[in-house]
Design an enzyme around this catalytic site. Sequence first.
Site, PDB file in Angstrom:
ATOM      1  N   ARG A  54       0.804  -1.224   0.000  1.00  0.00           N
ATOM      2  CA  ARG A  54       0.000   0.000   0.000  1.00  0.00           C
ATOM      3  C   ARG A  54       0.839   1.277   0.000  1.00  0.00           C
ATOM      4  O   ARG A  54       0.622   2.186  -0.810  1.00  0.00           O
ATOM      5  CB  ARG A  54      -0.917   0.042   1.238  1.00  0.00           C
ATOM      6  CG  ARG A  54      -2.161  -0.770   1.122  1.00  0.00           C
ATOM      7  CD  ARG A  54      -2.524  -1.359   2.485  1.00  0.00           C
ATOM      8  NE  ARG A  54      -1.577  -2.407   2.778  1.00  0.00           N
ATOM      9  CZ  ARG A  54      -1.760  -3.674   2.418  1.00  0.00           C
ATOM     10  NH1 ARG A  54      -2.876  -4.028   1.865  1.00  0.00           N
ATOM     11  NH2 ARG A  54      -0.838  -4.593   2.641  1.00  0.00           N
ATOM     12  N   THR A  55       1.794   1.363   0.922  1.00  0.00           N
ATOM     13  CA  THR A  55       2.524   2.627   1.102  1.00  0.00           C
ATOM     14  C   THR A  55       3.373   2.938  -0.126  1.00  0.00           C
ATOM     15  O   THR A  55       3.381   4.062  -0.623  1.00  0.00           O
ATOM     16  CB  THR A  55       3.399   2.540   2.372  1.00  0.00           C
ATOM     17  OG1 THR A  55       2.602   2.028   3.440  1.00  0.00           O
ATOM     18  CG2 THR A  55       3.960   3.895   2.744  1.00  0.00           C
ATOM     19  N   LYS A  82      25.029  -6.079  -1.175  1.00  0.00           N
ATOM     20  CA  LYS A  82      26.501  -6.186  -1.217  1.00  0.00           C
ATOM     21  C   LYS A  82      27.129  -5.403  -0.071  1.00  0.00           C
ATOM     22  O   LYS A  82      28.347  -5.220  -0.034  1.00  0.00           O
ATOM     23  CB  LYS A  82      27.016  -5.639  -2.545  1.00  0.00           C
ATOM     24  CG  LYS A  82      26.485  -6.349  -3.775  1.00  0.00           C
ATOM     25  CD  LYS A  82      26.975  -5.645  -5.034  1.00  0.00           C
ATOM     26  CE  LYS A  82      26.145  -6.017  -6.244  1.00  0.00           C
ATOM     27  NZ  LYS A  82      26.294  -5.063  -7.338  1.00  0.00           N
ATOM     28  N   ARG A 104      11.228   3.868   3.865  1.00  0.00           N
ATOM     29  CA  ARG A 104      10.780   2.848   4.827  1.00  0.00           C
ATOM     30  C   ARG A 104      12.002   2.038   5.218  1.00  0.00           C
ATOM     31  O   ARG A 104      12.746   1.564   4.348  1.00  0.00           O
ATOM     32  CB  ARG A 104       9.708   1.937   4.243  1.00  0.00           C
ATOM     33  CG  ARG A 104       9.434   0.739   5.149  1.00  0.00           C
ATOM     34  CD  ARG A 104       8.235  -0.056   4.743  1.00  0.00           C
ATOM     35  NE  ARG A 104       7.012   0.661   5.038  1.00  0.00           N
ATOM     36  CZ  ARG A 104       5.791   0.095   5.003  1.00  0.00           C
ATOM     37  NH1 ARG A 104       5.661  -1.181   4.683  1.00  0.00           N
ATOM     38  NH2 ARG A 104       4.716   0.800   5.272  1.00  0.00           N
ATOM     39  N   HIS A 134       4.738   5.742  11.653  1.00  0.00           N
ATOM     40  CA  HIS A 134       4.263   5.589  10.266  1.00  0.00           C
ATOM     41  C   HIS A 134       3.283   6.752  10.060  1.00  0.00           C
ATOM     42  O   HIS A 134       2.057   6.568  10.040  1.00  0.00           O
ATOM     43  CB  HIS A 134       3.583   4.226  10.126  1.00  0.00           C
ATOM     44  CG  HIS A 134       3.294   3.795   8.717  1.00  0.00           C
ATOM     45  ND1 HIS A 134       3.432   4.637   7.614  1.00  0.00           N
ATOM     46  CD2 HIS A 134       2.853   2.602   8.221  1.00  0.00           C
ATOM     47  CE1 HIS A 134       3.089   3.973   6.518  1.00  0.00           C
ATOM     48  NE2 HIS A 134       2.734   2.743   6.861  1.00  0.00           N
TER      49      HIS A 134
HETATM   50  N1   CP Z   1      -0.321  -0.167   5.968  1.00  0.00           N
HETATM   51  C1   CP Z   1       0.869  -0.385   5.383  1.00  0.00           C
HETATM   52  O1   CP Z   1       1.888   0.257   5.725  1.00  0.00           O
HETATM   53  O2   CP Z   1       0.829  -1.326   4.404  1.00  0.00           O
HETATM   54  P1   CP Z   1       2.091  -1.773   3.533  1.00  0.00           P
HETATM   55  O3   CP Z   1       3.061  -2.447   4.443  1.00  0.00           O
HETATM   56  O4   CP Z   1       1.535  -2.685   2.470  1.00  0.00           O
HETATM   57  O5   CP Z   1       2.705  -0.525   2.939  1.00  0.00           O
END
Ligand code: CP
Length: 321
Positions: A54-55, A82, A104, A134
């Site tokens: 999603r993100t 590496k 991320r 998040h």
């Molecule tokens: N909610 C969320 O962060 O989903 P993903 O890990 O798929 O990005």
Amino acid sequence: MKHLLSTQELTRDEAIAILDTADRMAEVGQQSVKKLPALRGRTVVNLFFEDSTRTRISFETAAKRLSADVINFSAKGSSVSKGESLKDTAQTLMAMNADAVVIRHGTSGAPQRLATTGWIDAAVLNAGDGKHEHPTQALLDVMTLRQHRANLTGGETQGTDLEGMHVVIVGDILHSRVARSNMWLLTTLGARVTFVAPPTLLPVGTQHWPARIVFDLDEALAENPDAVMLLRVQRERMHAAFFPSEAEYARWWGLTPERLDALDRAGATTAIMHPGPMNRGLEISSEAADSPRSTVLRQVSNGVAVRMACLYLLLTGDDAQ
Ligand code: CP
């Protein structure tokens, strides 16, 4: 605001400016041509050291809807395997003149490190760091809650906070950056937060958090909260047994068909939220995930609008459209 690193540091006015902008960005998604020229000529790098559906996709969609160029980087299959460091990876991407870096990372604090060390000169957006935060997930959740209340009352979303709302967040609080970001943002916007979890899935220090902790999900649901948010059981971060069995977890902490029936019988207007990905049959039953109360897919749609708003505000510094 130069970066978006956490919701703990967002003021009420900053959060409402992002949410109001996201409402307008959502309208772009309804048009036949889903594009604005706002970030033409700007470059957004998506730097993902952990898996995401999603993100990652919604940040990419958001940047493209604003006409930015997008570079997608995933640690898997890159020179990170590496041994290349975060600093060298980031600086390599900066050599391509990025204006914004969406990151991320499995390590809490990695986005802060990028933003504050001077390694790069770009806006940094935290797309999830370890167990820390998040922020765009919490913003899209709050956007969904504003819509939920407006739908019930016929009121406005623009300019409103969440004063008087009650959100119950259930499950794996210990490993959840979603829980932390939501707690800070919800309370900044005037909502009340109740965490429900097995004692083994609570971190130390929760007595200092602006949230009530209870251990009985049925007791929390009997209060007819505005929303119940189920957290994913993060098996990949569990290196010990935190509960006796999955069946037992589902019975005590899951949104089962029986609990869904109880909400219906009580005439509650409780929305059912989940950040995804869902473990169906564990923290949420399919009956609950697919019920009319579920906002799961609305949350995904709102994710694009929120990320458009964040990129737009950070890269143009403009909250007036
Ligand atoms: N909610 C969320 O962060 O989903 P993903 O890990 O798929 O990005």
